[in-house]
Design a protein around this motif. Structure first.
Motif, PDB file in Angstrom:
ATOM      1  N   SER A   1      13.729  -1.920   2.701  1.00  0.00           N
ATOM      2  CA  SER A   1      12.560  -1.809   3.574  1.00  0.00           C
ATOM      3  C   SER A   1      12.170  -0.350   3.699  1.00  0.00           C
ATOM      4  CB  SER A   1      12.835  -2.411   4.954  1.00  0.00           C
ATOM      5  OG  SER A   1      13.853  -1.684   5.620  1.00  0.00           O
ATOM      6  N   VAL A   2      10.897  -0.113   3.999  1.00  0.00           N
ATOM      7  CA  VAL A   2      10.393   1.237   4.184  1.00  0.00           C
ATOM      8  C   VAL A   2       9.311   1.199   5.246  1.00  0.00           C
ATOM      9  CG1 VAL A   2       8.655   1.005   2.349  1.00  0.00           C
ATOM     10  CG2 VAL A   2       9.486   3.283   2.996  1.00  0.00           C
ATOM     11  N   ASN A   3       9.220   2.226   6.046  1.00  0.00           N
ATOM     12  CA  ASN A   3       8.195   2.311   7.087  1.00  0.00           C
ATOM     13  C   ASN A   3       7.021   3.155   6.590  1.00  0.00           C
ATOM     14  OD1 ASN A   3       9.351   0.835   9.351  1.00  0.00           O
ATOM     15  ND2 ASN A   3      10.940   2.416   9.322  1.00  0.00           N
ATOM     16  N   VAL A   4       5.826   2.597   6.650  1.00  0.00           N
ATOM     17  CA  VAL A   4       4.612   3.271   6.213  1.00  0.00           C
ATOM     18  C   VAL A   4       3.593   3.209   7.344  1.00  0.00           C
ATOM     19  CG1 VAL A   4       2.757   3.325   4.516  1.00  0.00           C
ATOM     20  CG2 VAL A   4       5.067   2.682   3.810  1.00  0.00           C
ATOM     21  N   ASN A   5       3.270   4.372   7.893  1.00  0.00           N
ATOM     22  CA  ASN A   5       2.280   4.447   8.971  1.00  0.00           C
ATOM     23  C   ASN A   5       2.606   3.484  10.117  1.00  0.00           C
ATOM     24  OD1 ASN A   5       0.748   6.399   7.575  1.00  0.00           O
ATOM     25  ND2 ASN A   5      -0.253   4.799   6.383  1.00  0.00           N
ATOM     26  N   GLY A   6       3.881   3.435  10.492  1.00  0.00           N
ATOM     27  CA  GLY A   6       4.305   2.588  11.592  1.00  0.00           C
ATOM     28  C   GLY A   6       4.493   1.125  11.226  1.00  0.00           C
ATOM     29  N   ARG A   7       4.274   0.787   9.976  1.00  0.00           N
ATOM     30  CA  ARG A   7       4.422  -0.601   9.525  1.00  0.00           C
ATOM     31  C   ARG A   7       5.667  -0.717   8.649  1.00  0.00           C
ATOM     32  NH1 ARG A   7       0.528  -3.405   5.000  1.00  0.00           N
ATOM     33  NH2 ARG A   7       1.655  -5.384   4.788  1.00  0.00           N
ATOM     34  N   LYS A   8       6.526  -1.670   8.970  1.00  0.00           N
ATOM     35  CA  LYS A   8       7.728  -1.892   8.176  1.00  0.00           C
ATOM     36  C   LYS A   8       7.394  -2.789   6.989  1.00  0.00           C
ATOM     37  CE  LYS A   8      12.441  -3.737   8.345  1.00  0.00           C
ATOM     38  NZ  LYS A   8      13.417  -4.530   9.131  1.00  0.00           N
TER      39      LYS A   8
ATOM     40  N   PHE B   1       4.170   6.957  -6.205  1.00  0.00           N
ATOM     41  CA  PHE B   1       3.753   5.867  -5.323  1.00  0.00           C
ATOM     42  C   PHE B   1       4.828   4.819  -5.041  1.00  0.00           C
ATOM     43  CE2 PHE B   1       0.010   7.316  -7.810  1.00  0.00           C
ATOM     44  CZ  PHE B   1      -0.631   7.973  -6.780  1.00  0.00           C
ATOM     45  N   GLY B   2       6.046   5.026  -5.567  1.00  0.00           N
ATOM     46  CA  GLY B   2       7.120   4.108  -5.253  1.00  0.00           C
ATOM     47  C   GLY B   2       7.552   4.231  -3.802  1.00  0.00           C
ATOM     48  N   PRO B   3       8.392   3.331  -3.316  1.00  0.00           N
ATOM     49  CA  PRO B   3       8.820   3.390  -1.909  1.00  0.00           C
ATOM     50  C   PRO B   3       9.765   4.542  -1.605  1.00  0.00           C
ATOM     51  CG  PRO B   3       9.902   1.587  -3.055  1.00  0.00           C
ATOM     52  CD  PRO B   3       8.887   2.112  -4.005  1.00  0.00           C
ATOM     53  N   MET B   4      10.364   5.140  -2.651  1.00  0.00           N
ATOM     54  CA  MET B   4      11.243   6.296  -2.487  1.00  0.00           C
ATOM     55  C   MET B   4      10.775   7.388  -3.442  1.00  0.00           C
ATOM     56  SD  MET B   4      13.583   5.187  -0.278  1.00  0.00           S
ATOM     57  CE  MET B   4      15.053   6.203  -0.492  1.00  0.00           C
ATOM     58  N   ARG B   5      10.926   8.653  -3.025  1.00  0.00           N
ATOM     59  CA  ARG B   5      10.495   9.744  -3.898  1.00  0.00           C
ATOM     60  C   ARG B   5      11.277  11.018  -3.610  1.00  0.00           C
ATOM     61  NH1 ARG B   5       6.789  13.557  -1.678  1.00  0.00           N
ATOM     62  NH2 ARG B   5       6.031  14.053  -3.766  1.00  0.00           N
ATOM     63  N   VAL B   6      11.284  11.910  -4.598  1.00  0.00           N
ATOM     64  CA  VAL B   6      11.813  13.261  -4.408  1.00  0.00           C
ATOM     65  C   VAL B   6      10.813  14.034  -3.564  1.00  0.00           C
ATOM     66  CG1 VAL B   6      12.495  15.400  -5.543  1.00  0.00           C
ATOM     67  CG2 VAL B   6      13.035  13.201  -6.615  1.00  0.00           C
TER      68      VAL B   6
ATOM     69  N   ARG C   1       6.198   7.933   2.557  1.00  0.00           N
ATOM     70  CA  ARG C   1       5.208   7.439   3.519  1.00  0.00           C
ATOM     71  C   ARG C   1       3.897   7.083   2.831  1.00  0.00           C
ATOM     72  NH1 ARG C   1       1.831  12.186   6.489  1.00  0.00           N
ATOM     73  NH2 ARG C   1       1.514  13.516   4.662  1.00  0.00           N
ATOM     74  N   ASP C   2       3.705   7.561   1.587  1.00  0.00           N
ATOM     75  CA  ASP C   2       2.458   7.308   0.873  1.00  0.00           C
ATOM     76  C   ASP C   2       2.641   6.345  -0.295  1.00  0.00           C
ATOM     77  OD1 ASP C   2       0.569   9.016   2.318  1.00  0.00           O
ATOM     78  OD2 ASP C   2       1.842  10.657   1.626  1.00  0.00           O
ATOM     79  N   THR C   3       3.669   5.500  -0.212  1.00  0.00           N
ATOM     80  CA  THR C   3       3.830   4.487  -1.248  1.00  0.00           C
ATOM     81  C   THR C   3       2.616   3.560  -1.287  1.00  0.00           C
ATOM     82  OG1 THR C   3       5.201   2.649  -2.034  1.00  0.00           O
ATOM     83  CG2 THR C   3       5.115   2.983   0.342  1.00  0.00           C
ATOM     84  N   LEU C   4       2.278   3.103  -2.471  1.00  0.00           N
ATOM     85  CA  LEU C   4       1.169   2.157  -2.637  1.00  0.00           C
ATOM     86  C   LEU C   4       1.610   0.712  -2.429  1.00  0.00           C
ATOM     87  CD1 LEU C   4      -1.004   3.421  -5.625  1.00  0.00           C
ATOM     88  CD2 LEU C   4      -1.749   2.989  -3.277  1.00  0.00           C
ATOM     89  N   LEU C   5       2.861   0.542  -2.024  1.00  0.00           N
ATOM     90  CA  LEU C   5       3.364  -0.810  -1.823  1.00  0.00           C
ATOM     91  C   LEU C   5       2.608  -1.544  -0.725  1.00  0.00           C
ATOM     92  CD1 LEU C   5       5.563  -2.638  -3.014  1.00  0.00           C
ATOM     93  CD2 LEU C   5       7.131  -1.771  -1.275  1.00  0.00           C
ATOM     94  N   ASP C   6       1.912  -0.821   0.128  1.00  0.00           N
ATOM     95  CA  ASP C   6       1.119  -1.495   1.150  1.00  0.00           C
ATOM     96  C   ASP C   6      -0.135  -2.141   0.565  1.00  0.00           C
ATOM     97  OD1 ASP C   6      -0.010   0.970   0.573  1.00  0.00           O
ATOM     98  OD2 ASP C   6      -0.797   1.265   2.597  1.00  0.00           O
TER      99      ASP C   6
END
Length: 529
Positions: free
Chosen positions: A64-71, A131-136, A155-160
């Motif tokens: 799981s990853v949190n993006v802009n307050g959304r899990k 754009f992956g959920p994890m990045r360097v 935080r900027d993954t395109l998974l959303d």
């Protein structure tokens, strides 16, 4: 006579004395000994030889990853796709990592296939940085310190907005030929496009994603691949919703040194670079203003001057050289000695020569220091060495520890390099749709144009960094303008620009803007579905 008789009697005894004893060992033959060793160990060597899997392998993990307050709960699948020729014979095992949002309806959920270019590059750069959920975690323009690299949630993954599938070209990553196939069977413009088309088709079939909205996202040479793929996939019955071109090159014919168009398309990047390093005369407040001046000059007085060739008058040459000097930060004398045509490597070396530093090719904001400050060309790309170690280390740990994928194969970041294949040789021939014969300097503009003509819903987004000399933004504009699209189709192409180099996403601020721009693009390309 008596002596002769004695010699005859003694000769057999002497010969017997010279013979080795019956139990003496013969002198060993090295070649024979090696052959026996190889034969005795052949089975052991064969058993230890790391081979790509013929049966499709995969490791499935949940995160799981949190993006802009959304899990966002998602599933990561690291595995291989076995592609086959038209006779169903396996030809290659293609490595991929897919990220799919849990609980989303596959039929409505977009899926995007992402890849780098090279040619001969793995997709580690997009995978670990964009754009992956994890990045360097990187900042720009700065060299990443040696490990351990900062690696964490993106935080900027395109998974959303879309599921993501990162694919490694054959001969890179864990992707390898199988059976009788060789790397050279896939190392070429058209061969590579065909292999990716088969891999994408296999993924879509295997995961039952035929009804999903489908996108391609290529970087650098990957934009050439994506443009060719847009046409090829359409020909094979797979209509796309969108193509994202990140740092674009479509036409190698235009972007060859020695052709005037090459210098015209470079000039606005020279001006942006001079603006950044404060070498531009009458420097405007913003890089956008500097670039606007450069575009007008490049397509006006500069293009006209180059078109005249040797017919240009001394007064015209002086006027153009003086204007170029004011815009680019290079002296008018140097520009005239270069016949108004300053090669990009010369520009990298010349701009900050008085400071004994060079500027980068992939990102001209970077500066480097050469041993020979009087040389004509930079000794290395100041931007190209900044992130390699961090990305490689992060991926090696992440793929095995977090995603649980293990292979006896070495992960090759490049097929063309010290860790790749010494026989790597790219076939540059490409036969565009409707062309009577292949070109050795490929132009996939006709491919993209044909794909957009036959699919009027196909949207194209070009993303460009102002400080990129590898794939200059003005060359992208030039190539797209020469797709010769009708107004309705031309309206499906959009451009976005960033204060970045070739790898726009390395800059956190630019990455955040990329996400905003891409989110709007996905909404537009899937509206009404």
């Amino acid at each position: 006579m008596r002596h002769l008789l004695l010699l005859i009697l003694l000769l057999p005894m002497a010969l017997r004395a010279a013979e080795p004893p019956a139990d003496a060992e013969a002198t060993p033959d090295p070649a024979s000994a090696k052959a026996k060793f190889d034969e005795a160990n052949a089975d052991a060597v064969a058993a230890a030889w790391a081979r790509p899997p013929l049966d499709e392998a995969k490791s499935v993990t949940r995160h799981s990853v949190n993006v802009n307050g959304r899990k966002l709960d998602y599933t990561a699948t690291a595995g291989t796709l076995t592609i086959r020729d038209n006779h169903a014979k396996p030809t290659a095992s293609v490595f991929y990592v897919a990220y799919t949002l849990d609980g989303a309806a596959p039929g409505k959920r977009p899926v995007t296939f992402l890849f780098n270019g090279g040619p001969g590059s793995s997709s580690i750069w997009l995978h670990m940085g964009s754009f992956g959920p994890m990045r360097v975690q990187t900042s720009m323009p700065a060299t990443v310190r040696p490990g351990p690299p900062a690696f964490g949630a993106n935080r900027d993954t395109l998974l959303d907005k879309t599921d993501l599938v990162f694919i490694d070209a054959i001969g890179t990553g864990y992707s390898r030929p199988v059976g009788e196939a060789k790397g050279a069977d896939f190392w070429g413009v058209d061969q590579d496009i065909d292999a990716f088309a088969r891999a994408i088709t296999r993924y879509v079939t295997k995961t039952q994603r035929w009804n999903s909205p489908k996108f391609l996202l290529g970087e650098s040479y990957g934009t050439l691949r994506a443009s060719g793929l847009a046409y090829q996939l359409g020909e094979r019955g797979m209509a796309l919703n969108g193509v994202v071109l990140l740092s674009t090159i479509l036409n190698y014919g235009v972007e060859q040194s020695g052709y005037d168009t090459f210098f015209i398309t470079l000039l606005p990047t020279y001006v942006a670079t001079a603006w950044y390093h404060n070498r531009m005369a009458d420097r405007p407040a913003t890089v956008d203003e500097a670039v606007a001046q450069a575009r007008a000059f490049a397509m006006g007085p500069y293009a006209a001057a180059l078109a005249k060739g040797a017919l240009i008058t001394p007064a015209e040459r002086d006027a153009v050289a003086n204007k170029m000097a004011a815009l680019t930060g290079i002296s008018a004398d140097y520009i005239k000695r270069a016949n108004l045509r300053v090669d990009l490597f010369r520009y990298e070396k010349e701009l900050l020569r008085d400071q004994r530093t060079t500027v980068g090719r992939l990102d001209t904001r970077y500066t480097g220091v050469d041993v020979d400050a009087a040389g004509e060309f930079p000794e290395y790309d100041a931007a190209g060495t900044a992130i390699t170690g961090a990305y490689t280390a992060a991926f090696g740990d992440y793929i095995s520890r977090d995603l649980g994928y293990r292979s006896e194969l070495a992960y090759l970041t490049s097929a063309d390099g010290p860790d790749g294949d010494k026989d790597f040789d790219w076939d540059w021939e490409h036969k565009a749709p409707g062309a009577p014969y292949p070109q050795t300097t490929p132009n996939v503009g006709p491919d993209l144009s044909a794909a957009m003509r036959t699919n009027p819903y196909l949207k194209v987004l070009a993303l460009n960094g102002y400080y990129d000399l590898a794939t200059p933004f003005f060359a992208t504009e030039y190539d797209v303008a020469h797709l010769l699209l009708e107004p309705a189709q031309a309206a499906n192409v959009s451009f976005r620009y960033y204060p970045s180099g070739h790898m726009i996403y390395l800059n956190p601020d630019s990455l955040h803007q990329l996400h905003t721009d891409l989110a709007a693009f996905y909404d537009d390309a899937t509206s009404g579905l």
